[in-house]
Each structure stands twice: as structure tokens, then as C-alpha cells.
Design a protein around this motif. Structure first.
Motif, PDB file in Angstrom:
ATOM      1  N   ARG A 120      47.987   0.157-101.419  1.00 45.95           N
ATOM      2  CA  ARG A 120      49.206  -0.577-101.727  1.00 45.95           C
ATOM      3  C   ARG A 120      50.275   0.381-102.228  1.00 45.95           C
ATOM      4  O   ARG A 120      50.043   1.177-103.102  1.00 45.95           O
ATOM      5  N   GLY A 146      54.052  -0.192-103.496  1.00 48.94           N
ATOM      6  CA  GLY A 146      55.085  -1.178-103.782  1.00 48.94           C
ATOM      7  C   GLY A 146      54.618  -2.546-103.336  1.00 48.94           C
ATOM      8  O   GLY A 146      53.528  -2.974-103.665  1.00 48.94           O
ATOM      9  N   MET A 147      55.431  -3.223-102.564  1.00 45.45           N
ATOM     10  CA  MET A 147      55.098  -4.563-102.074  1.00 45.45           C
ATOM     11  C   MET A 147      54.438  -4.526-100.697  1.00 45.45           C
ATOM     12  O   MET A 147      54.018  -5.546-100.191  1.00 45.45           O
ATOM     13  N   ILE A 148      54.375  -3.373-100.051  1.00 40.23           N
ATOM     14  CA  ILE A 148      53.843  -3.266 -98.697  1.00 40.23           C
ATOM     15  C   ILE A 148      52.345  -2.983 -98.754  1.00 40.23           C
ATOM     16  O   ILE A 148      51.901  -2.083 -99.453  1.00 40.23           O
ATOM     17  N   THR A 149      51.563  -3.770 -98.003  1.00 42.25           N
ATOM     18  CA  THR A 149      50.121  -3.599 -97.928  1.00 42.25           C
ATOM     19  C   THR A 149      49.760  -3.277 -96.488  1.00 42.25           C
ATOM     20  O   THR A 149      50.305  -3.868 -95.559  1.00 42.25           O
ATOM     21  N   TYR A 150      48.848  -2.323 -96.304  1.00 43.46           N
ATOM     22  CA  TYR A 150      48.405  -1.921 -94.974  1.00 43.46           C
ATOM     23  C   TYR A 150      46.926  -2.246 -94.816  1.00 43.46           C
ATOM     24  O   TYR A 150      46.164  -2.081 -95.751  1.00 43.46           O
ATOM     25  N   ALA A 155      51.098  -4.049 -91.322  1.00 45.30           N
ATOM     26  CA  ALA A 155      51.779  -3.845 -92.596  1.00 45.30           C
ATOM     27  C   ALA A 155      52.283  -5.221 -93.032  1.00 45.30           C
ATOM     28  O   ALA A 155      52.869  -5.966 -92.233  1.00 45.30           O
ATOM     29  N   TYR A 156      52.017  -5.556 -94.283  1.00 46.20           N
ATOM     30  CA  TYR A 156      52.416  -6.857 -94.827  1.00 46.20           C
ATOM     31  C   TYR A 156      53.327  -6.661 -96.030  1.00 46.20           C
ATOM     32  O   TYR A 156      53.115  -5.774 -96.840  1.00 46.20           O
ATOM     33  N   ASP A 157      54.317  -7.521 -96.129  1.00 44.74           N
ATOM     34  CA  ASP A 157      55.175  -7.579 -97.302  1.00 44.74           C
ATOM     35  C   ASP A 157      54.950  -8.958 -97.911  1.00 44.74           C
ATOM     36  O   ASP A 157      55.335  -9.970 -97.315  1.00 44.74           O
ATOM     37  N   ASP A 158      54.275  -8.973 -99.033  1.00 44.14           N
ATOM     38  CA  ASP A 158      53.966 -10.234 -99.705  1.00 44.14           C
ATOM     39  C   ASP A 158      53.208 -11.200 -98.788  1.00 44.14           C
ATOM     40  O   ASP A 158      53.488 -12.388 -98.748  1.00 44.14           O
ATOM     41  N   GLU A 193      53.279 -11.447 -95.533  1.00 40.09           N
ATOM     42  CA  GLU A 193      53.910 -11.680 -94.235  1.00 40.09           C
ATOM     43  C   GLU A 193      53.884 -10.394 -93.407  1.00 40.09           C
ATOM     44  O   GLU A 193      54.265  -9.334 -93.904  1.00 40.09           O
ATOM     45  N   ILE A 210      55.049  -7.451 -91.272  1.00 39.35           N
ATOM     46  CA  ILE A 210      56.367  -6.851 -91.036  1.00 39.35           C
ATOM     47  C   ILE A 210      56.295  -5.647 -90.107  1.00 39.35           C
ATOM     48  O   ILE A 210      57.317  -5.138 -89.676  1.00 39.35           O
TER      49      ILE A 210
END
Length: 85
Positions: free
Chosen positions: A19, A21-25, A68-71, A73, A75
Motif C-alpha cells: 500500500r 497512500g490510497m492506492i493498493t496493488y 491498482a485500486y483507489d479506495d 475502485e 483505477i
């Protein structure tokens, strides 16, 4: 290009869902074709998004798919095709 051993190492690393920041891979175990099409269309990248079966085939035949997810969702995404001997 990743070789087989590197993909296994990468898989172990990403299972922790790094993780920043807010981006999760994460490596995709399954995927929603509609979400993939949304990501392509929102990015501006030119892909055959009107051909749902073609997009589905592109991802079903990939050796590795990353999202890649932002919260929560999606992205971004990446698909890798390797040459296997």
C-alpha cells in the motif's frame, strides 16, 4: 521481462497487498470485464472496448494480471504475456 522465478517472488511480495497512500496493488485472481472496460475508457487508452469478448480473451490468456485500486475502485491495470518454454 520477468522470468518464472521472478514472477513467484513478485507473487509473494504482492500477496501482502503493498500500500502506497490510497492506492493498493494486487495480482488478480479473477476479474470483472465490465470494470476492465471502464478503466480502459476512463484512461483514454485505445483498446477494443466495444468488443467485450475480445477484452475477455485478452485477460483470460494473460499470464499475470495486476490491478491498482483507489479506495476499492479499480483505477489501473496491467496484463503480462510471457513466452513459456
Amino acid at each position: 521481462m520477468l522470468v518464472h522465478g521472478e514472477v513467484k517472488q513478485l507473487d509473494r511480495i504482492t500477496k501482502r497487498k503493498e500500500r502506497e497512500g490510497m492506492i493498493t496493488y494486487e495480482i488478480a485472481k479473477s476479474f470483472d470485464i465490465e470494470k476492465i472496460i471502464e478503466v480502459f475508457e476512463s484512461s483514454g487508452i485505445v483498446r477494443p472496448t466495444k468488443e467485450k469478448e475480445r477484452i475477455k480473451s485478452m485477460f483470460e490468456n494473460a499470464d499475470l494480471v495486476y490491478f491498482a485500486y483507489d479506495d476499492g475502485e479499480p483505477i489501473g491495470l496491467a496484463r503480462c504475456v510471457t513466452i513459456q518454454n
